[in-house]
Design an enzyme around this catalytic site. Structure first.
Site, short mmCIF file in Angstrom:
data_model
loop_
_atom_site.label_atom_id
_atom_site.label_comp_id
_atom_site.label_asym_id
_atom_site.label_seq_id
_atom_site.Cartn_x
_atom_site.Cartn_y
_atom_site.Cartn_z
N PRO A 155 0.82 -1.22 0.00
CA PRO A 155 0.00 0.00 0.00
C PRO A 155 0.85 1.26 0.00
CG PRO A 155 -1.02 -1.61 1.41
CD PRO A 155 0.29 -2.22 0.94
N CYS A 156 0.45 2.18 -0.89
CA CYS A 156 1.32 3.30 -1.21
C CYS A 156 0.85 4.61 -0.63
CB CYS A 156 1.43 3.44 -2.73
SG CYS A 156 -0.17 3.73 -3.54
N GLN A 157 -0.23 4.63 0.16
CA GLN A 157 -0.74 5.91 0.65
C GLN A 157 0.31 6.75 1.36
OE1 GLN A 157 -2.24 3.00 1.00
NE2 GLN A 157 -4.46 3.14 0.80
#
Length: 389
Positions: free
Chosen positions: A85-87
């Site tokens: 996950p890149c948030q």
């Protein structure tokens, strides 16, 4: 497939990476995805297409929990792939980075440490390479290069990074390269820039000769040449060449003098939707799944839609599943309409028989978060060919 290698797909989402690696003849032993709508998509397509993966191998849980529970061991898995996950690192995120609970790189690296696969493919947003985050991204890369040098309790990441750099482990090591890839350069009708970390276990043949740069075979200038010098683009769609846009005359002269590039032309939204019926608002298209028109498309600042005769802007997930401007087509008369789920899926390289049996917002979220299918296939296939497997 008789020539299959095995893989584990982490943060599998709607299945973009998994489809690509499956096309490259990797057999999935596990697909781990905590988000219920995405896991539903994975299981639904397993039932539709049993050759893809077993629905019982879709694990709807946190990667960290799955890692504690899995029976998979070293020697059983050839590839670990996924987009942690890149948030924390997105230009649209809160920029919390290493301190953000959504940073799943530590969990992904723990999977590598346990399973010791031949190959690793991690994908993320280009924001990781910004100056404010590049030291941490280098730290991720160093951990993948020497995964047996594990962090100690309460050790700051910068301290661990310094220790990794000095270490000379004799056991597990990976040759790691970093690649910034624009999907349009590889034949997708979408300008989508993503960073890939590629790891090859150093005991494999040719591990250290994996190229530092991966070039695509498609060109922006080839598209412009075919549109405004020869008109071949329009002819291929049964159209006459439109009036030359304002400001294009000088560019046309430059292109003519240089000659047509040898590469193929970038693909456009018009190319992507060939064969699909014009969507009708609120009505499912006959014979085409996930192709229903959505009313209400409108432009607003920095969200003006994607020109029909150009690659789409990056399909993004957005907080609520759909990021407005990137999910719209803008036609020559400046009218707008939303992309359907099927059109968006095509732009990401999903085949038409791959279905999204959840609400539109959740489908678009899964598509926007996915790794483009052909990019995943290309990298996975090149990896196995590179080492002769």
């Amino acid at each position: 497939m008789s020539n299959s290698l095995t893989s584990v797909e982490l943060f599998a989402g709607g299945g973009g990476m998994a489809l690509g690696t499956r096309n490259a003849e990797f057999e999935h032993l596990a697909l781990v995805e905590w988000h219920k709508p995405a896991a539903t998509i994975l299981r639904h397509n397993a039932e539709l297409h049993p050759n893809l993966w077993n629905k019982d191998d879709v694990h709807e849980k946190d990667v960290r929990i799955w890692l504690k529970q899995t029976d998979l061991k070293e020697g059983q898995v050839d590839l670990v792939a996924g987009g942690p996950p890149c948030q924390p690192f997105s230009l649209a995120g809160v920029h919390a980075g290493d301190d953000d609970d959504r940073n799943m790189f530590p969990a992904a690296l723990d999977v590598v440490r346990k399973l010791r696969p031949k190959f690793v493919i991690f994908e993320n947003v280009p924001g990781l390479t910004r100056p404010s985050f590049s030291p941490y991204f280098s730290y991720i890369r160093h951990q993948l290069e020497k995964p047996t040098v594990t962090p100690t309790e309460d050790e700051l990441w910068a301290e661990h990074d310094a220790r990794i750099k000095k270490a000379r482990p004799r056991s597990l090591r990976y040759h790691v390269t970093q690649h910034l890839i624009d999907a349009a350069d590889f034949g997708l009708p979408q300008n989508r820039r993503r960073v890939f970390l590629i790891g090859i276990r150093t005991d494999l043949p040719n591990a250290d000769t994996w190229p530092d740069k991966i070039d695509g075979e498609f060109s922006r200038d080839a598209l412009l040449y075919d549109q405004w010098v020869t008109g071949d683009y329009w002819t291929s769609h049964g159209m006459a060449m439109p009036v030359l846009p304002d400001g294009m005359e000088e560019r046309k002269r430059e292109l003519k003098e240089l000659g047509r590039p040898e590469k193929a032309r970038w693909q456009t939204i018009r190319d992507a939707v060939v064969g699909l019926p014009e969507p009708v608002n609120g009505v499912d298209a006959e014979g085409v799944t996930n192709h229903r028109g959505i009313p209400g498309a409108r432009a607003y600042p920095k969200h003006s839609g994607s020109p029909f005769d150009w690659p789409a802007k990056t399909i993004k997930a957005g907080v609520h599943g759909v990021s407005g401007g990137e999910a719209m087509i803008r036609f020559d008369d400046n009218s707008l309409r939303y992309l359907t789920v099927r059109e968006s899926a095509r732009i990401q390289g999903f085949p038409d028989d791959y279905e999204f049996p959840v609400a539109r917002s959740r489908s678009m979220g899964a598509i926007g978060n996915a790794v483009a299918v052909p990019i995943a296939e290309l990298l996975a296939r090149r990896l196995r060919n590179h080492v002769g497997l």
